[in-house]
Design a protein around this motif. Structure first.
Motif, mmCIF file in Angstrom:
data_model
loop_
_atom_site.group_PDB
_atom_site.id
_atom_site.type_symbol
_atom_site.label_atom_id
_atom_site.label_comp_id
_atom_site.label_asym_id
_atom_site.label_seq_id
_atom_site.Cartn_x
_atom_site.Cartn_y
_atom_site.Cartn_z
ATOM 1 N N PHE A 96 0.861 -1.174 0.000
ATOM 2 C CA PHE A 96 0.000 0.000 0.000
ATOM 3 C C PHE A 96 0.899 1.226 0.000
ATOM 4 O O PHE A 96 2.098 1.151 0.298
ATOM 5 N N ILE A 97 0.315 2.368 -0.332
ATOM 6 C CA ILE A 97 1.086 3.610 -0.374
ATOM 7 C C ILE A 97 0.965 4.299 0.980
ATOM 8 O O ILE A 97 -0.127 4.704 1.376
ATOM 9 N N LEU A 98 2.075 4.416 1.673
ATOM 10 C CA LEU A 98 2.116 5.148 2.937
ATOM 11 C C LEU A 98 2.814 6.475 2.671
ATOM 12 O O LEU A 98 3.997 6.506 2.308
ATOM 13 N N ALA A 99 2.068 7.558 2.827
ATOM 14 C CA ALA A 99 2.532 8.859 2.357
ATOM 15 C C ALA A 99 2.668 9.857 3.499
ATOM 16 O O ALA A 99 1.921 9.826 4.473
ATOM 17 N N VAL A 100 3.620 10.765 3.343
ATOM 18 C CA VAL A 100 3.751 11.925 4.227
ATOM 19 C C VAL A 100 3.077 13.104 3.529
ATOM 20 O O VAL A 100 3.509 13.502 2.447
#
Length: 257
Positions: A96-100
């Motif tokens: 999954f995309i874990l974004a700041v």
């Protein structure tokens, strides 16, 4: 302390006055904490978008394909592109995309929502949640004369635990945290590390009454909360250079690549 949902709010549209809508549906008192879901803040700010607004570049295509390979579920590369454009950094790209986000929050898919968005494909998080909280607070004071705090909330997953809970994205009129360091426990020992994330706890309490899905109650009032005679801290996000979890994720992502 009492926590109750603000009932009767309409579907929020771009340009709507969130403070005016809330003030019209509840009688606020000095010291209340008004918790407002980021969804309605974003809708009022016109943060709806369509997938067609995000033509995918090569990186987005690669991320979508990789997620599909890992999960077996097709990922629209335009969605991956939207996440890229709403992010300062990606900590993971799969499974999954874990974004700041640009304001420091770390969450899956940069917090982009596809639920309860009747006129668009996507709903993006507010660009500046603390500024939005300050504006809503000022609007509530103008309409009611009351001195209230405002927290812009969202739901987010938690490392090492199942399920989501309410968190604060922006806040005004209340410090982010109680700083217990220097105080003493019942045995007289001095506390050295305890900093209590008050705005997250208030956001979680509000989420218990606003709910999820089709509840239609995106705001809540916390009444009777007392910060107490404690030190205050307004920082909620860890310094990236001293965040060992973020560093570990970067290293894990690099190794996987």
């Amino acid at each position: 302390m009492d926590v109750f949902a603000v009932e009767g709010l309409p579907e929020v549209r771009p340009g709507d006055d969130v403070a005016g809508l809330i003030a019209g549906q509840t009688d606020l008192r000095d010291g209340d904490v008004v918790c407002v879901a980021s969804t309605v803040v974003s809708k009022a700010a016109g943060r709806q978008a369509d997938l067609a607004d995000f033509p995918a570049d090569e990186r987005a295509e690669r991320i979508a394909a990789r997620i599909g390979e890992v999960t077996g579920e097709e990922k629209d590369p335009r969605f991956a592109q939207a996440v890229l454009e709403e992010s300062e950094e990606l900590l993971t790209e799969s499974p999954f995309i874990l974004a700041v986000t640009r304001f420091g929050h770390i969450t899956v898919n940069a917090g982009i929502d596809r639920s309860n968005v009747p006129d668009a494909d996507l709903l993006l998080l507010p660009e500046a949640p603390t500024a939005e909280a300050e504006a809503i607070r000022a609007g509530l004071r103008e309409r009611t004369g009351g001195d209230v705090a405002v927290i812009v909330t969202d739901t987010s997953g938690r490392p090492f635990r199942l399920g989501q809970r309410g968190v604060a994205l922006g806040w005004a009129g209340v410090a982010a945290a109680r700083d217990w360091r220097g105080e003493r426990d019942r045995d007289g020992r001095e506390l050295g590390v305890t900093v209590q994330a008050v705005v997250d706890e208030l956001a979680a309490a509000a989420n218990l009454v606003t709910g999820e899905g089709d509840g239609g109650t995106p705001a809540a009032v916390v009444r009777g909360f007392e910060f107490g005679d404690h030190g205050e801290r307004d920082a909620l996000y860890r310094d990236p250079e001293n965040d060992v979890v973020r560093q570990a994720l970067r290293e894990w992502s690099y190794v996987r690549d």
